[in-house]
Design a protein around this motif. Structure first.
Motif, PDB file in Angstrom:
ATOM      1  N   ARG A   1       0.835  -1.202   0.000  1.00  0.00           N
ATOM      2  CA  ARG A   1       0.000   0.000   0.000  1.00  0.00           C
ATOM      3  C   ARG A   1       0.871   1.252   0.000  1.00  0.00           C
ATOM      4  N   ALA A   2       1.952   1.230   0.770  1.00  0.00           N
ATOM      5  CA  ALA A   2       2.869   2.379   0.805  1.00  0.00           C
ATOM      6  C   ALA A   2       3.493   2.614  -0.568  1.00  0.00           C
ATOM      7  N   ILE A   3       3.864   1.535  -1.247  1.00  0.00           N
ATOM      8  CA  ILE A   3       4.429   1.662  -2.596  1.00  0.00           C
ATOM      9  C   ILE A   3       3.389   2.217  -3.548  1.00  0.00           C
ATOM     10  N   ASP A   4       2.165   1.706  -3.456  1.00  0.00           N
ATOM     11  CA  ASP A   4       1.092   2.198  -4.329  1.00  0.00           C
ATOM     12  C   ASP A   4       0.803   3.673  -4.079  1.00  0.00           C
ATOM     13  N   MET A   5       0.989   4.128  -2.841  1.00  0.00           N
ATOM     14  CA  MET A   5       0.760   5.539  -2.518  1.00  0.00           C
ATOM     15  C   MET A   5       1.878   6.432  -3.037  1.00  0.00           C
ATOM     16  N   GLY A   6       3.011   5.841  -3.430  1.00  0.00           N
ATOM     17  CA  GLY A   6       4.124   6.626  -3.938  1.00  0.00           C
ATOM     18  C   GLY A   6       5.070   7.120  -2.871  1.00  0.00           C
ATOM     19  N   LEU A   7       5.017   6.522  -1.676  1.00  0.00           N
ATOM     20  CA  LEU A   7       5.916   6.946  -0.601  1.00  0.00           C
ATOM     21  C   LEU A   7       7.337   6.491  -0.889  1.00  0.00           C
ATOM     22  N   ARG A   8       8.303   7.179  -0.303  1.00  0.00           N
ATOM     23  CA  ARG A   8       9.689   6.720  -0.338  1.00  0.00           C
ATOM     24  C   ARG A   8       9.820   5.565   0.652  1.00  0.00           C
ATOM     25  N   ILE A   9      10.360   4.443   0.190  1.00  0.00           N
ATOM     26  CA  ILE A   9      10.398   3.236   1.008  1.00  0.00           C
ATOM     27  C   ILE A   9      11.803   3.048   1.581  1.00  0.00           C
ATOM     28  N   ASN A  10      11.873   2.887   2.907  1.00  0.00           N
ATOM     29  CA  ASN A  10      13.126   2.661   3.612  1.00  0.00           C
ATOM     30  C   ASN A  10      13.158   1.195   4.056  1.00  0.00           C
ATOM     31  N   VAL A  11      13.969   0.366   3.409  1.00  0.00           N
ATOM     32  CA  VAL A  11      13.944  -1.082   3.592  1.00  0.00           C
ATOM     33  C   VAL A  11      14.850  -1.468   4.758  1.00  0.00           C
ATOM     34  N   ASP A  12      14.277  -2.237   5.721  1.00  0.00           N
ATOM     35  CA  ASP A  12      15.048  -2.517   6.932  1.00  0.00           C
ATOM     36  C   ASP A  12      15.366  -4.000   7.125  1.00  0.00           C
ATOM     37  N   SER A  13      15.172  -4.841   6.100  1.00  0.00           N
ATOM     38  CA  SER A  13      15.533  -6.254   6.240  1.00  0.00           C
ATOM     39  C   SER A  13      15.832  -6.864   4.877  1.00  0.00           C
ATOM     40  N   LEU A  14      16.663  -7.891   4.865  1.00  0.00           N
ATOM     41  CA  LEU A  14      16.964  -8.602   3.618  1.00  0.00           C
ATOM     42  C   LEU A  14      15.732  -9.292   3.035  1.00  0.00           C
ATOM     43  N   PRO A  15      14.889  -9.954   3.863  1.00  0.00           N
ATOM     44  CA  PRO A  15      13.690 -10.559   3.279  1.00  0.00           C
ATOM     45  C   PRO A  15      12.784  -9.544   2.586  1.00  0.00           C
ATOM     46  N   LEU A  16      12.631  -8.354   3.177  1.00  0.00           N
ATOM     47  CA  LEU A  16      11.801  -7.337   2.539  1.00  0.00           C
ATOM     48  C   LEU A  16      12.452  -6.854   1.256  1.00  0.00           C
TER      49      LEU A  16
END
Length: 418
Positions: A111-126
């Motif tokens: 949902r955050a990606i669809d909203m166009g937010l900047r994504i801060n990735v905090d894990s290898l699985p993600l």
């Protein structure tokens, strides 16, 4: 707006007792001028770099506070989609919002990606999951755990090796492999090592990890150093030397940009630093209770409105605004929650009487945002003092608010009383 040194009993010329009388108790009151002052102090500490301030909305999540931040050119950092939705109601566009999840559900990430937010990735699985589904179509920031242990209470240290936060810098090779495999677009590197740092040492320790790692990513746009600036909770308390920190971090960042080959943006995410000192929790004294060993001041608030003293053993100054000239007396200031619920132990205050109004200071950060309805108590109203006028920015809970989500089961009405 510029704040001036004032009596603790006044906020921009308005007497605290008058505000309490108008809006009732307990009550959160925020000084907009103090927030503006802290923003300006922050900006002035980082001259000569391309600085971007991202307000950590979790510290104080209110629509009017977010609007105040946006008016002053401050972007926003959020940790949930709902915080992002509120930021957008305040006028922010998705590109101004950094979304930093910590084990959030995949549905929320999407949902955050669809909203166009900047994504801060905090894990290898993600990172791998985003790679598999979105590939290079999403611009990503990487939250790195630098294995730096420093700061205040262990509960707010987030950069040490045993912390749940971030991708350990030991996994640098695995990060590169995933980025290469999926052609991921890495535009930022992020580190946040916790809170309550005195000087530049901890920031520079984390920064050096990112500076070294930056060589793996040629398309970076920014480096984000998170936050962790110490504010004073009592007279004589140490604070982060912002001028010294700004000079040292700015110089290190400029040298890094020279090595990297182009100028990047320098991001910070202050939350508590911007709003803590602006906040006052006004409470009324219900009972002054004398026991054989101590005297309790029992107030109409508790850990449901300010959990920091019980959760972190945090010190908050307390001001008797009703009787500032009273004889100094030793008290325990306690709440009305049916738990051990202590704001202060062995605290010297001007004599406190039933009906007095006390102000618990530094209540701007993690007061309302961590408040609850425990014991089925209402959360207080919130007031913002802006340009010398007090404005209601959130109404007090009502009983109807407390019961709105409850669903009555009709079958229970037919059961006989045991």
């Amino acid at each position: 707006m510029h704040s001036q040194q004032q009596s603790p009993y006044q906020i921009q010329g308005l007497h605290t007792l008058a505000i309490a009388q108008e809006f009732g108790l307990p009550l959160y009151v925020y000084d907009a001028a103090k927030i503006s002052e802290k923003i300006e102090l922050f900006r002035s500490s980082f001259r000569g770099v391309n600085l971007k301030i991202k307000y950590a909305a979790k510290a104080l999540t209110n629509l009017s506070i977010l609007k105040l931040m946006r008016m002053q050119g401050v972007d926003v950092d959020v940790v949930s989609v709902n915080e992002a939705r509120l930021a957008m109601l305040a006028g922010y566009v998705p590109g101004q919002i950094m979304y930093t999840p910590s084990g959030n559900s995949w549905a929320e990430i999407q949902r955050a990606i669809d909203m166009g937010l900047r994504i801060n990735v905090d894990s290898l699985p993600l990172l791998e999951q985003i790679g598999q589904v979105y590939g290079p179509t999403v611009s990503l920031c990487l939250r790195i755990n630098p294995s730096v242990a420093d700061g205040g209470n262990i509960k707010i240290q987030t950069g040490h090796a045993n912390s749940k936060f971030g991708i350990p810098n030991d996994y640098r090779q695995q990060i590169v492999e995933l980025v290469t495999q999926y052609g991921l677009n890495i535009v930022g590197l992020h580190v946040h090592t916790g809170s309550d740092f005195k000087d530049a040492h901890t920031f520079l320790s984390g920064a050096n990890v990112l500076f070294e790692m930056a060589a793996d990513f040629p398309d970076l746009q920014f480096i984000d150093f998170g936050s962790g600036f110490k504010v004073a909770y009592r007279e004589g308390d140490y604070v982060t030397d912002m001028a010294d920190l700004g000079a040292k971090v700015s110089a290190a960042f400029a040298a890094f940009c020279d090595r990297y080959g182009r100028d990047l943006e320098l991001w910070f995410e202050p939350g508590k630093f911007l709003v803590s000192e602006a906040g006052h929790l006004l409470v009324g004294v219900n009972v002054v209770k004398q026991n054989p060993t101590r005297t309790f001041v029992q107030v109409d608030s508790g850990l449901n409105h300010l959990i920091r003293p019980m959760m972190y053993d945090a010190w908050h100054d307390i001001v008797n605004v009703s009787n500032p000239g009273g004889a100094p007396t030793l008290y325990d200031v306690v709440g009305y929650i049916c738990e051990t619920d202590t704001f202060a132990t062995d605290r010297m205050l001007p004599q406190v009487r039933m009906g007095d109004v006390l102000s618990i200071e530094n209540a701007g950060a993690y007061g309302y945002s961590m408040a609850s309805n425990y014991n089925l108590r209402e959360r207080p109203a919130e007031v913002l003092v802006l340009d010398g006028e007090a404005h209601l920015i959130r109404r007090r809970d009502t009983f109807e608010d407390l019961t709105r989500g409850m669903v009555d089961v009709p079958e229970l009405a037919t059961l006989e009383t045991i």
